[in-house]
Scaffold this active site. Structure first.
Site, PDB file in Angstrom:
ATOM      1  N   ARG A 162       5.024  -3.821   1.757  1.00 31.55           N
ATOM      2  CA  ARG A 162       4.758  -2.818   2.791  1.00 31.55           C
ATOM      3  C   ARG A 162       5.031  -3.442   4.153  1.00 31.55           C
ATOM      4  NH1 ARG A 162       1.228   1.110   1.147  1.00 31.55           N
ATOM      5  NH2 ARG A 162       2.281   2.228   2.784  1.00 31.55           N
TER       6      ARG A 162
ATOM      7  N   PRO B  26      -1.186  10.429   5.847  1.00 37.29           N
ATOM      8  CA  PRO B  26      -2.555  10.522   6.325  1.00 37.29           C
ATOM      9  C   PRO B  26      -3.451   9.549   5.580  1.00 37.29           C
ATOM     10  CG  PRO B  26      -1.739  12.625   5.526  1.00 37.29           C
ATOM     11  CD  PRO B  26      -0.821  11.587   5.031  1.00 37.29           C
ATOM     12  N   GLU B  27      -4.238   8.847   6.322  1.00 32.27           N
ATOM     13  CA  GLU B  27      -5.265   7.984   5.758  1.00 32.27           C
ATOM     14  C   GLU B  27      -6.609   8.651   6.010  1.00 32.27           C
ATOM     15  OE1 GLU B  27      -4.572   3.911   7.002  1.00 32.27           O
ATOM     16  OE2 GLU B  27      -2.467   4.330   7.332  1.00 32.27           O
TER      17      GLU B  27
ATOM     18  N   ARG C  50     -10.918  -8.673  -6.891  1.00 29.65           N
ATOM     19  CA  ARG C  50      -9.494  -9.044  -6.867  1.00 29.65           C
ATOM     20  C   ARG C  50      -9.317 -10.331  -6.083  1.00 29.65           C
ATOM     21  NH1 ARG C  50      -5.574  -4.504  -5.833  1.00 29.65           N
ATOM     22  NH2 ARG C  50      -4.294  -6.370  -5.782  1.00 29.65           N
TER      23      ARG C  50
ATOM     24  N   LYS D 232      -8.857   9.946   0.458  1.00 31.00           N
ATOM     25  CA  LYS D 232      -7.801  10.694   1.154  1.00 31.00           C
ATOM     26  C   LYS D 232      -7.572  12.057   0.513  1.00 31.00           C
ATOM     27  CE  LYS D 232      -5.614   6.225   2.001  1.00 31.00           C
ATOM     28  NZ  LYS D 232      -4.505   5.326   1.613  1.00 31.00           N
TER      29      LYS D 232
ATOM     30  N   ARG E  31       8.418  15.051   1.752  1.00 35.79           N
ATOM     31  CA  ARG E  31       8.875  14.199   0.653  1.00 35.79           C
ATOM     32  C   ARG E  31       8.403  14.630  -0.730  1.00 35.79           C
ATOM     33  NH1 ARG E  31       8.188   8.061   2.661  1.00 35.79           N
ATOM     34  NH2 ARG E  31       9.224   7.633   0.724  1.00 35.79           N
TER      35      ARG E  31
END
Length: 290
Positions: A278, A2-3, A168, A58, A125
């Site tokens: 990813r 879930p985001e 960044r 989240k 998980r």
DNA sequence: CACTTGACCTGTCCGC
DNA sequence: TGCGGACAGGTCAAGT
């Protein structure tokens, strides 16, 4: 899993159903999922009444009348599903939305017995967790304090956005979007969707982004997040809302999990590549490297 | 400090 | 059908 949009949908569903209910007891089936002091949990969880359900990034908070809160992170496969006994009204949503039929199941890690139903914390998980923490201390936790701005709030101005990502400047923009300290709530699905909408290659370094590209991205982020919320969240595999229903199975997605299908904008087949280790979906035509 | 990679777990899917 | 390997929505702790 879930985001931000999925956690937001879970929050709304829970808020509607469990606020004002009392927690009668709790059962921990997997210690790692709820690694709390047992005496503390018994004292501040059992008999407490749920006063509110909130979200930041989240992370979910279930506030209790004991002045403690359950802080919950669903990570990849976590679910929070509320059921009343013999309730036949569930499952009446979207026709594609199948329902979890049997609870508890083999992924159930914690069960809260409420005055009118049960709340199941499932997590295949076992990356997710829930913790009992004094409500007043939540805002001081490092994990909360270090979070970047909420992209759906007014505070998320273009200036704040550029200031944040430029912390960044030598990283690829996709890995920056995934960094919760830079912007809170974006995950792999919405990062790919936002970058497609803004026509930016995910490996572009932040310092290489043009001003128009940054403006497009700043607009694209809330747009794709809001689309996700409108669709009831996106389900790739495990996600379900508080009623145990799946989201609209990524119907809104333009690139995510659509490898080899035509780009909705130009028709070029979508490619799946690896960025920042990813899985990443791009249109090689619309999202060319500079 | 900035940045990247592997580890945490379990289940599923794909190729042999 | 069985088996090994790759992969999965997120985040840390390590490493360079």
């Amino acid at each position: 899993m879930p985001e931000l949009p999925e956690v937001e949908i879970v929050k709304r569903g829970l808020k509607k159903r469990i606020v004002n209910q009392q927690i009668l007891k709790h059962e921990v089936l997997r210690e790692k999922s709820f690694p709390n002091d047992k005496i503390l949990a018994k004292k501040f969880l059992n008999k407490a009444t749920i006063t509110d359900v909130r979200r930041r990034a989240k992370i979910l908070f279930i506030d209790l009348s004991s002045d403690y809160s359950l802080m919950i992170h669903l990570k990849m496969t976590g679910q929070l599903v509320y059921r009343t006994q013999g309730d036949s009204s569930f499952g009446a949503g979207h026709p594609n939305n199948s329902l979890i039929s049997n609870l508890p199941d083999n992924s159930t890690r914690v069960v809260l017995a409420l005055s009118q139903g049960q709340l199941f914390f499932n997590d295949q998980r076992v990356f997710g967790w829930m913790k009992l923490i004094p409500t007043a201390e939540l805002a001081n936790l490092d994990i909360i304090r270090s979070l970047g701005p909420e992209p759906l709030k007014k505070e998320f101005t273009y200036e704040l956005f550029t200031n944040q990502i430029e912390r960044r400047k030598n990283s690829g923009i996709k890995s920056v979007l995934l960094d919760q300290k830079i912007i809170a709530g974006i995950g792999n699905i919405y990062a790919d969707e936002a970058l497609w909408l803004a026509r930016i290659n995910p490996e572009t370094k932040v310092h290489e982004l043009t001003i128009p590209a940054k403006k497009r991205l700043h607009k694209a982020i809330p747009k794709v997040l809001n689309e996700g919320i409108s669709a009831g969240g996106s389900t790739d595999r495990n996600y379900v809302n508080a009623e145990g229903q799946k989201g609209s199975y990524l119907v809104f997605a333009k690139v995510f999990r659509r490898e080899n299908l035509p780009c909705p904008s130009c028709g070029t087949p979508i490619e799946k590549i690896r960025v920042a280790s990813r899985g990443t979906h791009i249109c090689p035509n619309c999202q060319r490297k500079l």
